[in-house]
Design an enzyme around this catalytic site. Structure first.
Site, PDB file in Angstrom:
ATOM      1  N   HIS A 112       0.845  -1.199   0.000  1.00 25.91           N
ATOM      2  CA  HIS A 112       0.000   0.000   0.000  1.00 25.91           C
ATOM      3  C   HIS A 112       0.883   1.253   0.000  1.00 25.91           C
ATOM      4  O   HIS A 112       0.514   2.276  -0.562  1.00 25.91           O
ATOM      5  CB  HIS A 112      -0.924   0.034   1.222  1.00 25.91           C
ATOM      6  CG  HIS A 112      -2.121  -0.856   1.092  1.00 25.91           C
ATOM      7  ND1 HIS A 112      -3.170  -0.569   0.241  1.00 25.91           N
ATOM      8  CD2 HIS A 112      -2.438  -2.025   1.681  1.00 25.91           C
ATOM      9  CE1 HIS A 112      -4.084  -1.523   0.331  1.00 25.91           C
ATOM     10  NE2 HIS A 112      -3.666  -2.429   1.198  1.00 25.91           N
ATOM     11  N   ASP A 119      -7.383  -2.322  -1.641  1.00 27.73           N
ATOM     12  CA  ASP A 119      -8.395  -3.065  -0.875  1.00 27.73           C
ATOM     13  C   ASP A 119      -9.744  -2.668  -1.440  1.00 27.73           C
ATOM     14  O   ASP A 119     -10.041  -1.469  -1.526  1.00 27.73           O
ATOM     15  CB  ASP A 119      -8.346  -2.675   0.604  1.00 27.73           C
ATOM     16  CG  ASP A 119      -7.052  -3.068   1.284  1.00 27.73           C
ATOM     17  OD1 ASP A 119      -6.382  -3.993   0.787  1.00 27.73           O
ATOM     18  OD2 ASP A 119      -6.720  -2.454   2.308  1.00 27.73           O
ATOM     19  N   GLU A 176      -6.849 -12.379   2.831  1.00 30.36           N
ATOM     20  CA  GLU A 176      -7.717 -11.195   2.830  1.00 30.36           C
ATOM     21  C   GLU A 176      -8.430 -11.122   1.480  1.00 30.36           C
ATOM     22  O   GLU A 176      -7.810 -10.766   0.475  1.00 30.36           O
ATOM     23  CB  GLU A 176      -6.869  -9.918   3.015  1.00 30.36           C
ATOM     24  CG  GLU A 176      -6.068  -9.903   4.307  1.00 30.36           C
ATOM     25  CD  GLU A 176      -5.200  -8.648   4.457  1.00 30.36           C
ATOM     26  OE1 GLU A 176      -5.048  -7.888   3.485  1.00 30.36           O
ATOM     27  OE2 GLU A 176      -4.687  -8.434   5.572  1.00 30.36           O
ATOM     28  N   HIS A 179      -7.911  -7.729  -0.551  1.00 28.49           N
ATOM     29  CA  HIS A 179      -6.601  -7.146  -0.858  1.00 28.49           C
ATOM     30  C   HIS A 179      -5.986  -7.746  -2.129  1.00 28.49           C
ATOM     31  O   HIS A 179      -5.849  -8.964  -2.228  1.00 28.49           O
ATOM     32  CB  HIS A 179      -5.656  -7.366   0.335  1.00 28.49           C
ATOM     33  CG  HIS A 179      -4.268  -6.850   0.116  1.00 28.49           C
ATOM     34  ND1 HIS A 179      -3.784  -5.706   0.720  1.00 28.49           N
ATOM     35  CD2 HIS A 179      -3.255  -7.307  -0.671  1.00 28.49           C
ATOM     36  CE1 HIS A 179      -2.541  -5.497   0.325  1.00 28.49           C
ATOM     37  NE2 HIS A 179      -2.197  -6.464  -0.524  1.00 28.49           N
TER      38      HIS A 179
END
Ligand SMILES: [Zn+2]
EC number: 3.4.13.22
Length: 199
Positions: A112, A119, A176, A179
């Site tokens: 990120h 996300d 996740e 993500h």
């Protein structure tokens, strides 16, 4: 005539020389819900400024556009929860929760911080939420891609998102469902560029 390349260049210039673009300039119908600009996140604190934008490397934004283009015909749009995260904010988050697995160590930086991770979830064309296996930033096993519990609809939506994102060349995170990373992202530099137009 304004082509996609000009739009990307325009957004690039708007960030005062920073190597990132505002993703909403590239994906015109992108829904934006920057959760770290609100207390509605796992830290229960607002760590982004008001008006924090979804900034991404141009390549990340172009791939996101490809995924969004593939989803529209299926009746979905993309909604982002987090995009580029300044390294200064990463340090702030690490101070609140210095726990690898929850927050990336700012000494190394995460994708990120490189503008190379996003996300996101699906919404309907009119912007209504779509059922997913968990809420954003859940650390439960039910957030894993391999999770076969929960409702059939939630698993189907996770799959629709995965197929679109992998089809656009992103890599999924097995833990996740929300993500996605640009391939080879860890080799890219960590960036510290302004978040909002006024900064
Ligand atoms: Zn993420």
């Amino acid at each position: 005539m304004l082509g996609a390349a000009n739009l990307v260049m325009g957004a690039w210039l708007a960030t005062a020389g920073a190597p990132v673009v505002d993703a909403t300039e590239v994906v015109k119908d992108l829904a934006v819900d920057m959760r770290y600009a609100t207390p509605d996140n796992f830290l229960k604190q607002k760590v982004y400024p008001d008006g924090a934008r979804c900034l991404l490397l141009p390549e990340t934004a172009e791939r996101l556009k490809k995924a969004a283009d593939a989803l529209r015909g299926q009746g979905y749009r993309l909604k982002v929860y987090d995009c580029y995260r300044p390294i200064a904010v990463q340090w702030q988050m690490w101070k609140i929760l210095p726990k690898p697995g929850y927050v990336a160590n700012p000494k190394k930086g995460g994708n990120h911080n490189r503008g190379a991770a996003v996300d996101l979830t699906l919404v309907t064309l009119d912007g209504a939420d779509v059922e997913m296996p968990t809420a954003f930033d859940s650390f439960e096993r039910s957030a894993h891609h391999g999770y076969q519990g929960g409702t059939k609809a939630s698993r189907e939506h996770r799959e629709i998102l995965r197929v679109a994102m992998e089809g656009a060349g992103f890599k999924r995170n097995p833990m996740e469902w929300w993500h996605y990373d640009l391939p080879g992202a860890t080799k890219l530099p960590v960036l510290d560029v302004p978040f909002t137009k006024s900064q």
